[in-house]
Design an enzyme around this catalytic site. Structure first.
Site, PDB file in Angstrom:
ATOM      1  N   HIS A 172      14.377   4.287  -1.220  1.00 56.86           N
ATOM      2  CA  HIS A 172      15.237   3.473  -0.369  1.00 56.86           C
ATOM      3  C   HIS A 172      16.677   3.625  -0.847  1.00 56.86           C
ATOM      4  CE1 HIS A 172      11.737   1.547   1.325  1.00 56.86           C
ATOM      5  NE2 HIS A 172      11.366   1.064   0.153  1.00 56.86           N
ATOM      6  N   ALA A 225      10.638   1.494   6.887  1.00 58.26           N
ATOM      7  CA  ALA A 225      11.921   2.039   6.434  1.00 58.26           C
ATOM      8  C   ALA A 225      12.257   3.229   7.319  1.00 58.26           C
ATOM      9  CB  ALA A 225      11.857   2.460   4.973  1.00 58.26           C
ATOM     10  N   GLY A 233       0.825  -1.193   0.000  1.00 51.57           N
ATOM     11  CA  GLY A 233       0.000   0.000   0.000  1.00 51.57           C
ATOM     12  C   GLY A 233       0.863   1.248   0.000  1.00 51.57           C
ATOM     13  N   GLY A 234       0.223   2.397  -0.172  1.00 53.40           N
ATOM     14  CA  GLY A 234       0.935   3.657  -0.114  1.00 53.40           C
ATOM     15  C   GLY A 234       1.371   4.162  -1.475  1.00 53.40           C
ATOM     16  N   CYS A 283       5.818   9.660  -0.154  1.00 56.30           N
ATOM     17  CA  CYS A 283       4.576   9.024   0.272  1.00 56.30           C
ATOM     18  C   CYS A 283       3.345   9.776  -0.222  1.00 56.30           C
ATOM     19  CB  CYS A 283       4.546   8.861   1.794  1.00 56.30           C
ATOM     20  SG  CYS A 283       5.952   7.900   2.416  1.00 56.30           S
ATOM     21  N   ALA A 298       8.970   5.542   7.016  1.00 51.43           N
ATOM     22  CA  ALA A 298       7.855   5.215   6.133  1.00 51.43           C
ATOM     23  C   ALA A 298       7.357   3.809   6.443  1.00 51.43           C
ATOM     24  CB  ALA A 298       8.295   5.298   4.673  1.00 51.43           C
ATOM     25  N   GLY A 329       6.866  -3.635   5.299  1.00 49.06           N
ATOM     26  CA  GLY A 329       7.102  -3.201   6.669  1.00 49.06           C
ATOM     27  C   GLY A 329       7.527  -1.757   6.780  1.00 49.06           C
TER      28      GLY A 329
END
Length: 203
Positions: free
Chosen positions: A78, A150, A72-73, A166, A135, A148
């Site tokens: 990264h 970050a 999601g999101g 985001c 995040a 998960g």
């Protein structure tokens, strides 16, 4: 009721995004009712990941790869110096719904950082002041969660400037080093994993 079970922590070092995504999907597909939950600690080489809520038309020309993913999101970045903690958790076995699980992950970061860290309504993740520190994005398949957290630790934050982190235009980002923490990425990752385990054990 508290579920007491082994939670496996795997430290994977620096790992490319797509093979790691494939491994999470494979683990989630193959796991059975008694498969222990796992936490995967790693860093990714520079990559933008585009979640299911993102605008597919976003253009980037800074040479950093862009990968569509199934969490999601929206879009996030990264890179080296960022702790990625993938939480492969059987929510159904733990009797946990998605929203409380998201709050649990956020609270683990807040436990680590202290009272400066906070949530924002309608914007998953953890913030310090006006800046995003961590995040969060998950996917749940048959009651089993993957993806998960970050957490920005000691990284080059410049690539965030090419996106709306985001999905929020102009959102500032920060990292633990700029907040006065001296711990390395590996040390912060180990501490964050312990906080998540503590929260899961008492959920």
């Amino acid at each position: 009721m508290t579920l007491v079970e082994e939670i496996v922590v795997r430290r994977l070092g620096v790992a490319e995004y797509l093979p790691t995504l494939d491994a999470m999907r494979a683990f989630t597909r193959a796991r059975g009712g008694d498969t222990p939950d796992e936490l995967w600690l790693l860093e990714h080489p520079p990559v933008y990941t585009v979640g299911q809520g993102a605008d597919a038309a976003v253009k980037l020309d800074n040479g950093i790869p862009r990968v569509k993913t199934d969490r999601g999101g929206d879009i996030t970045y990264h890179g080296p110096g960022q702790v990625v903690l993938y939480t492969l958790v059987d929510l159904a076995r733990r009797g946990m719904k998605v929203k409380p699980y998201v709050r649990l992950l956020e609270q683990a970061v807040i436990d680590l950082i202290g009272p400066r860290a906070e949530r924002r309504a309608g914007a998953p993740g953890v913030y310090v002041g006006a800046a995003k520190l961590a995040a969060l994005g998950i996917r749940v398949v048959r009651g089993r969660a993957y993806h998960g957290l970050a957490l920005n630790v000691e990284m080059d934050l410049a690539p965030f400037g090419a996106i709306d982190p985001c999905g929020f235009p102009g959102l500032a980002v920060t990292q633990t080093r700029d907040l006065g923490f001296i711990e390395t990425c590996a040390q912060m990752g180990d501490q964050l994993a312990r906080k998540v385990i503590e929260r899961l054990e008492h959920a």
